[in-house]
Design an enzyme around this catalytic site. Structure first.
Site, PDB file in Angstrom:
ATOM      1  N   LYS A   1     -65.418 118.942  42.897  1.00  0.00           N
ATOM      2  CA  LYS A   1     -65.878 120.067  43.633  1.00  0.00           C
ATOM      3  C   LYS A   1     -66.395 121.308  42.748  1.00  0.00           C
ATOM      4  O   LYS A   1     -67.499 121.868  42.797  1.00  0.00           O
ATOM      5  CB  LYS A   1     -64.662 120.726  44.351  1.00  0.00           C
TER       6      LYS A   1
ATOM      7  N   ASP B   1     -62.786 125.178  54.040  1.00  0.00           N
ATOM      8  CA  ASP B   1     -62.201 123.913  54.502  1.00  0.00           C
ATOM      9  C   ASP B   1     -62.126 123.801  55.983  1.00  0.00           C
ATOM     10  O   ASP B   1     -62.069 122.802  56.368  1.00  0.00           O
ATOM     11  CB  ASP B   1     -60.919 123.747  53.917  1.00  0.00           C
TER      12      ASP B   1
ATOM     13  N   GLN C   1     -56.219 122.937  47.592  1.00  0.00           N
ATOM     14  CA  GLN C   1     -56.538 121.275  47.542  1.00  0.00           C
ATOM     15  C   GLN C   1     -55.048 120.660  48.354  1.00  0.00           C
ATOM     16  O   GLN C   1     -53.932 121.535  47.716  1.00  0.00           O
ATOM     17  CB  GLN C   1     -56.582 120.957  46.139  1.00  0.00           C
TER      18      GLN C   1
END
Ligand code: NAP
Length: 293
Positions: free
Chosen positions: A53, A120, A97
């Site tokens: 990422k 997200d 994450q």
């Protein structure tokens, strides 16, 4: 093998190329998209995802930061970090994450993000917006990537029977919500299966488009697939393989060798949905920079 391969690497690359121009244009207006990725602990798979990422954001000319915290970090400390990132005008997108270490409550952490920075798409505000079809929502990256991959490969879900195996909040449910929308690129008839579904194969065999996110290696076999159907394999599983250099290899939730003989089109693992997830994260971050007040 007869199935056409839906190449997520190529499609993801094309999306990132488009975004590069957008990032440059935003930068010229003094708004370089900023993405902060927070990783707590040292989960090897998470390390790989976070690295990918950060690299993708760097390559697009974004302002990317990866913040690593030790596994024993207290939840309050992570929340304080998120408060700082929430308040930082140069940070447009924040990604925590998952999974988090056991002393932390995922719900509490995800709800601490400002919904406008939740690239997200897991904050309840963004989940709710997705369900009601509000386009200002960030769509969770993997489900959005599945839709984008289908469309860019010329497969329109409109009127098709889409069967999803898995109902997680990260993949199954949001992909169902996205494809059910009364909107271009959606309008599917959606069936969602899970571990309590009886006669799973009865549903999977009826799928025009089968999306598998079960987290079980090769659980969908060739005989469960409709001849000529489209198969999207979201699964990523490490299985031991002494012959492989790293001692393991990656397989999907679909038995590829069998499925590729039956399906009309199929995503490989790796190189299918995975690269789309990263591309959609970049897209959400650009959207966040555009929408920033
Ligand atoms: P998850 O939270 O473990 O959810 C799995 C879902 O599948 C659950 O709803 C479960 O049902 C259902 N399920 C499991 N086995 C089943 C079976 N035999 N028959 C029917 N349903 C079954 O997993 P997830 O987070 O959604 O992830 C799914 C997979 O996608 C994993 O392999 C993960 O690594 C991968 N993934 C890939 C990406 C990417 O970028 N490529 C991103 C995210 C996830 P119940 O609800 O009844 O338990």
């Amino acid at each position: 093998m007869s199935a056409r391969i839906l190449d997520g690497n190529a499609v993801g690359r094309a999306i990132r190329e488009e975004l590069r121009a957008e990032v440059a244009e935003l930068g010229a207006r003094g708004r370089v998209p900023g993405l902060s990725v927070v990783l707590v602990g040292e989960n090897p798979a998470s390390e790989v995802y976070v690295r990918m990422k950060g690299k993708a954001a760097d390559e697009l000319g974004m302002r990317a930061a990866t913040i690593r915290l030790p596994v024993e970090t207290a939840e309050a400390e992570l929340l304080a970090l998120l408060d700082r990132l929430n308040a930082d005008a140069a940070v447009h997108g924040i990604l925590v994450q998952l999974p988090l270490p056991k002393q932390m409550k995922t719900d509490t952490v995800l709800r601490r993000l400002r919904p406008e920075k939740d690239v997200d798409g897991f904050h309840p505000i963004n989940v709710g917006k997705l369900v009601i079809g509000d386009r200002t929502a960030y769509r969770p990256c993997t489900p959005a990537g599945v839709q984008e991959l289908l469309l860019r490969c010329g497969i329109d879900p409109r009127g098709q029977h889409v069967v999803i195996v898995g109902r997680s909040l990260i993949v199954g449910r949001p992909v169902a919500n996205i494809l059910l929308q009364d909107a271009p690129g959606a309008n599917a008839t959606v069936t969602v299966c899970h571990t309590k579904t009886q006669h799973l194969a009865r549903f999977t065999r009826d799928a025009d488009i089968l999306i598998v996110a079960a987290g079980r290696p090769e659980v969908i076999t060739g005989d469960m697939i409709r001849p000529g159907g489209v198969v999207v394999d979201v699964g990523v599983n490490r299985v031991d393989d002494p012959a492989a250099e790293k001692g393991y290899r990656l397989v999907g939730d679909v038995k590829f060798s069998e499925a590729a003989e039956v399906a009309g089109a199929i995503t490989p693992v790796p190189g299918g949905v995975g690269p789309m997830t990263i591309a959609m994260l970049m897209k959400n971050t650009v959207q966040a920079a555009r929408q920033a007040a």
